[in-house]
Design a protein around this motif. Structure first.
Motif, PDB file in Angstrom:
ATOM      1  N   PHE A  79       0.833  -1.202   0.000  1.00  7.03           N
ATOM      2  CA  PHE A  79       0.000   0.000   0.000  1.00  7.03           C
ATOM      3  C   PHE A  79       0.863   1.246   0.000  1.00  7.03           C
ATOM      4  CE2 PHE A  79      -2.399   3.249   2.455  1.00  7.03           C
ATOM      5  CZ  PHE A  79      -3.378   3.501   1.511  1.00  7.03           C
ATOM      6  N   ASP A  80       0.667   2.082  -1.008  1.00  2.21           N
ATOM      7  CA  ASP A  80       1.346   3.372  -1.142  1.00  2.21           C
ATOM      8  C   ASP A  80       0.427   4.421  -0.532  1.00  2.21           C
ATOM      9  OD1 ASP A  80       2.103   5.931  -2.096  1.00  2.21           O
ATOM     10  OD2 ASP A  80       2.958   5.096  -3.922  1.00  2.21           O
ATOM     11  N   ASP A  81       0.785   4.925   0.653  1.00  2.00           N
ATOM     12  CA  ASP A  81      -0.111   5.834   1.364  1.00  2.00           C
ATOM     13  C   ASP A  81      -0.299   7.169   0.660  1.00  2.00           C
ATOM     14  OD1 ASP A  81       2.432   6.910   2.025  1.00  2.00           O
ATOM     15  OD2 ASP A  81       1.664   7.691   3.909  1.00  2.00           O
ATOM     16  N   GLU A  82       0.685   7.609  -0.107  1.00  2.00           N
ATOM     17  CA  GLU A  82       0.574   8.896  -0.795  1.00  2.00           C
ATOM     18  C   GLU A  82      -0.454   8.831  -1.925  1.00  2.00           C
ATOM     19  OE1 GLU A  82       3.495  11.426  -3.586  1.00  2.00           O
ATOM     20  OE2 GLU A  82       4.244  11.129  -1.537  1.00  2.00           O
ATOM     21  N   ARG A  83      -0.436   7.754  -2.667  1.00  2.00           N
ATOM     22  CA  ARG A  83      -1.365   7.595  -3.798  1.00  2.00           C
ATOM     23  C   ARG A  83      -2.666   6.916  -3.388  1.00  2.00           C
ATOM     24  NH1 ARG A  83       1.776   3.998  -7.314  1.00  2.00           N
ATOM     25  NH2 ARG A  83      -0.110   3.944  -8.546  1.00  2.00           N
ATOM     26  N   GLY A  84      -2.667   6.210  -2.256  1.00  2.00           N
ATOM     27  CA  GLY A  84      -3.853   5.478  -1.823  1.00  2.00           C
ATOM     28  C   GLY A  84      -4.087   4.213  -2.644  1.00  2.00           C
ATOM     29  N   ILE A  85      -3.019   3.722  -3.288  1.00  2.00           N
ATOM     30  CA  ILE A  85      -3.117   2.559  -4.172  1.00  2.00           C
ATOM     31  C   ILE A  85      -2.448   1.347  -3.527  1.00  2.00           C
ATOM     32  CG2 ILE A  85      -2.436   1.597  -6.436  1.00  2.00           C
ATOM     33  CD1 ILE A  85      -4.493   3.813  -6.722  1.00  2.00           C
ATOM     34  N   GLY A  86      -3.124   0.216  -3.598  1.00  2.00           N
ATOM     35  CA  GLY A  86      -2.571  -1.042  -3.118  1.00  2.00           C
ATOM     36  C   GLY A  86      -2.338  -1.981  -4.290  1.00  2.00           C
ATOM     37  N   THR A  87      -1.184  -2.631  -4.315  1.00  2.00           N
ATOM     38  CA  THR A  87      -0.864  -3.612  -5.349  1.00  2.00           C
ATOM     39  C   THR A  87      -0.967  -4.996  -4.713  1.00  2.00           C
ATOM     40  OG1 THR A  87       0.614  -2.051  -6.449  1.00  2.00           O
ATOM     41  CG2 THR A  87       0.878  -4.385  -7.010  1.00  2.00           C
ATOM     42  N   VAL A  88      -1.837  -5.825  -5.260  1.00  2.00           N
ATOM     43  CA  VAL A  88      -2.138  -7.136  -4.688  1.00  2.00           C
ATOM     44  C   VAL A  88      -1.414  -8.229  -5.472  1.00  2.00           C
ATOM     45  CG1 VAL A  88      -3.982  -8.776  -4.131  1.00  2.00           C
ATOM     46  CG2 VAL A  88      -4.384  -6.304  -3.896  1.00  2.00           C
ATOM     47  N   SER A  89      -0.824  -9.161  -4.736  1.00  2.00           N
ATOM     48  CA  SER A  89      -0.101 -10.305  -5.312  1.00  2.00           C
ATOM     49  C   SER A  89      -0.400 -11.526  -4.463  1.00  2.00           C
ATOM     50  CB  SER A  89       1.411 -10.069  -5.262  1.00  2.00           C
ATOM     51  OG  SER A  89       1.774  -8.834  -5.787  1.00  2.00           O
ATOM     52  N   ILE A  90       0.060 -12.670  -4.944  1.00  2.00           N
ATOM     53  CA  ILE A  90       0.100 -13.828  -4.054  1.00  2.00           C
ATOM     54  C   ILE A  90       1.522 -13.909  -3.513  1.00  2.00           C
ATOM     55  CG2 ILE A  90      -1.749 -15.075  -5.229  1.00  2.00           C
ATOM     56  CD1 ILE A  90       0.443 -16.953  -6.399  1.00  2.00           C
ATOM     57  N   THR A  91       1.677 -14.584  -2.415  1.00  2.00           N
ATOM     58  CA  THR A  91       2.997 -14.689  -1.789  1.00  2.00           C
ATOM     59  C   THR A  91       3.822 -15.784  -2.453  1.00  2.00           C
ATOM     60  OG1 THR A  91       2.256 -16.297  -0.159  1.00  2.00           O
ATOM     61  CG2 THR A  91       2.047 -13.956   0.437  1.00  2.00           C
ATOM     62  N   ASP A  92       5.103 -15.757  -2.184  1.00  2.00           N
ATOM     63  CA  ASP A  92       6.005 -16.796  -2.674  1.00  2.00           C
ATOM     64  C   ASP A  92       5.591 -18.148  -2.102  1.00  2.00           C
ATOM     65  OD1 ASP A  92       8.369 -17.474  -4.229  1.00  2.00           O
ATOM     66  OD2 ASP A  92       9.293 -17.929  -2.285  1.00  2.00           O
ATOM     67  N   TYR A  93       5.180 -18.156  -0.849  1.00  2.12           N
ATOM     68  CA  TYR A  93       4.710 -19.392  -0.203  1.00  2.12           C
ATOM     69  C   TYR A  93       3.537 -19.990  -0.998  1.00  2.12           C
ATOM     70  CZ  TYR A  93       2.846 -22.478   3.455  1.00  2.12           C
ATOM     71  OH  TYR A  93       2.397 -23.569   4.164  1.00  2.12           O
ATOM     72  N   ALA A  94       2.603 -19.124  -1.421  1.00  2.00           N
ATOM     73  CA  ALA A  94       1.424 -19.580  -2.165  1.00  2.00           C
ATOM     74  C   ALA A  94       1.829 -20.171  -3.519  1.00  2.00           C
ATOM     75  CB  ALA A  94       0.446 -18.434  -2.369  1.00  2.00           C
ATOM     76  N   GLN A  95       2.704 -19.472  -4.233  1.00  2.00           N
ATOM     77  CA  GLN A  95       3.076 -19.977  -5.566  1.00  2.00           C
ATOM     78  C   GLN A  95       3.826 -21.293  -5.465  1.00  2.00           C
ATOM     79  OE1 GLN A  95       6.023 -20.349  -7.495  1.00  2.00           O
ATOM     80  NE2 GLN A  95       7.447 -19.647  -5.919  1.00  2.00           N
ATOM     81  N   LYS A  96       4.636 -21.467  -4.418  1.00  2.00           N
ATOM     82  CA  LYS A  96       5.338 -22.743  -4.243  1.00  2.00           C
ATOM     83  C   LYS A  96       4.351 -23.869  -3.941  1.00  2.00           C
ATOM     84  CE  LYS A  96       9.790 -20.876  -2.790  1.00  2.00           C
ATOM     85  NZ  LYS A  96      10.680 -20.589  -1.647  1.00  2.00           N
ATOM     86  N   SER A  97       3.332 -23.557  -3.140  1.00  2.00           N
ATOM     87  CA  SER A  97       2.317 -24.554  -2.799  1.00  2.00           C
ATOM     88  C   SER A  97       1.486 -24.951  -4.017  1.00  2.00           C
ATOM     89  CB  SER A  97       1.388 -24.021  -1.713  1.00  2.00           C
ATOM     90  OG  SER A  97       2.103 -23.757  -0.540  1.00  2.00           O
ATOM     91  N   LEU A  98       1.205 -23.970  -4.889  1.00  2.15           N
ATOM     92  CA  LEU A  98       0.381 -24.234  -6.066  1.00  2.15           C
ATOM     93  C   LEU A  98       1.120 -25.015  -7.148  1.00  2.15           C
ATOM     94  CD1 LEU A  98      -1.387 -20.783  -6.442  1.00  2.15           C
ATOM     95  CD2 LEU A  98      -2.532 -22.981  -6.072  1.00  2.15           C
ATOM     96  N   GLY A  99       2.394 -24.779  -7.300  1.00  7.46           N
ATOM     97  CA  GLY A  99       3.134 -25.385  -8.400  1.00  7.46           C
ATOM     98  C   GLY A  99       2.999 -24.517  -9.643  1.00  7.46           C
ATOM     99  N   ASP A 100       3.214 -25.099 -10.806  1.00  6.43           N
ATOM    100  CA  ASP A 100       3.216 -24.340 -12.062  1.00  6.43           C
ATOM    101  C   ASP A 100       1.833 -23.762 -12.359  1.00  6.43           C
ATOM    102  OD1 ASP A 100       5.884 -24.951 -12.410  1.00  6.43           O
ATOM    103  OD2 ASP A 100       5.471 -26.698 -13.690  1.00  6.43           O
ATOM    104  N   VAL A 101       1.748 -22.433 -12.386  1.00  7.51           N
ATOM    105  CA  VAL A 101       0.494 -21.740 -12.651  1.00  7.51           C
ATOM    106  C   VAL A 101       0.227 -21.766 -14.150  1.00  7.51           C
ATOM    107  CG1 VAL A 101      -0.717 -19.526 -12.511  1.00  7.51           C
ATOM    108  CG2 VAL A 101       0.725 -20.282 -10.609  1.00  7.51           C
ATOM    109  N   VAL A 102      -1.025 -22.145 -14.531  1.00  3.64           N
ATOM    110  CA  VAL A 102      -1.382 -22.247 -15.948  1.00  3.64           C
ATOM    111  C   VAL A 102      -2.478 -21.256 -16.346  1.00  3.64           C
ATOM    112  CG1 VAL A 102      -0.624 -24.639 -16.196  1.00  3.64           C
ATOM    113  CG2 VAL A 102      -2.973 -24.153 -15.484  1.00  3.64           C
ATOM    114  N   PHE A 103      -3.194 -20.696 -15.376  1.00  5.35           N
ATOM    115  CA  PHE A 103      -4.284 -19.769 -15.693  1.00  5.35           C
ATOM    116  C   PHE A 103      -4.537 -18.853 -14.499  1.00  5.35           C
ATOM    117  CE2 PHE A 103      -8.838 -18.687 -15.668  1.00  5.35           C
ATOM    118  CZ  PHE A 103      -8.932 -18.018 -16.888  1.00  5.35           C
ATOM    119  N   VAL A 104      -4.838 -17.585 -14.794  1.00  8.65           N
ATOM    120  CA  VAL A 104      -5.159 -16.615 -13.749  1.00  8.65           C
ATOM    121  C   VAL A 104      -6.426 -15.865 -14.151  1.00  8.65           C
ATOM    122  CG1 VAL A 104      -4.360 -14.614 -12.427  1.00  8.65           C
ATOM    123  CG2 VAL A 104      -2.713 -16.299 -13.229  1.00  8.65           C
TER     124      VAL A 104
END
Length: 162
Positions: free
Chosen positions: A50-75
């Motif tokens: 979260f950038d407090d000056e712009r009021g914008i949040g950038t959302v991602s999944i964590t590294d832990y999540a991507q490792k648990s999921l394996g190879d991502v094929v669709f989002v």
């Protein structure tokens, strides 16, 4: 101050050599703005920067999540302009192992989505919190960030879940 005097005298010499009239040098003032970027995590493995000056949040999944999921094929991502509420399912990530919902970490209006994930879903594996960001939102309830996990508490949560 010494370098300022040197620069001033050097510019005077250059102006004199080029035939310019000497002008007084004025210090350039720069605004002393400071942007604070807050990084918070959900128990469901989303992260928001979260950038407090712009009021914008950038959302991602964590590294832990991507490792648990394996190879991502669709989002699947929310549409730009969508109003979302904290905890709402706003998309999904499908991998060779499983499918997982994406939940909104805070409430807001989606202002951008990562179009590259449509053709390169593997960016979530290669760079989940950088090039693999999911969407950006104009946060409407910044106080909701206070209820999310710090990095330290998120790591503890992951250790307890393992």
């Amino acid at each position: 101050m010494h370098s300022l005097r040197y620069a001033s005298s050097l510019s005077s010499v250059l102006r004199a050599q080029c035939g310019y009239a000497q002008r007084a040098l004025r210090p350039v003032s720069q605004p002393l703005g400071r942007t604070i970027v807050t990084k918070r995590y959900t128990p469901d493995h989303e992260v928001i920067k979260f950038d407090d000056e712009r009021g914008i949040g950038t959302v991602s999944i964590t590294d832990y999540a991507q490792k648990s999921l394996g190879d991502v094929v669709f989002v699947e991502l929310p549409e730009a302009g969508a109003e979302i509420e904290q905890g709402e399912s706003v998309g999904a990530v499908e991998s060779v192992k499983a499918a997982s919902d994406i939940f909104a970490p805070v409430s807001g209006e989606v202002v951008a989505i990562n179009e590259e994930l449509g053709t390169q879903p593997s960016l979530l594996n290669k760079s989940p919190e950088d090039k693999g960001w999911l969407f950006q939102l104009k946060v409407t309830k910044p106080e909701e960030l206070d209820g999310l996990l710090s990095e330290e508490n998120y790591k503890k949560h992951c250790e307890e879940s393992s």
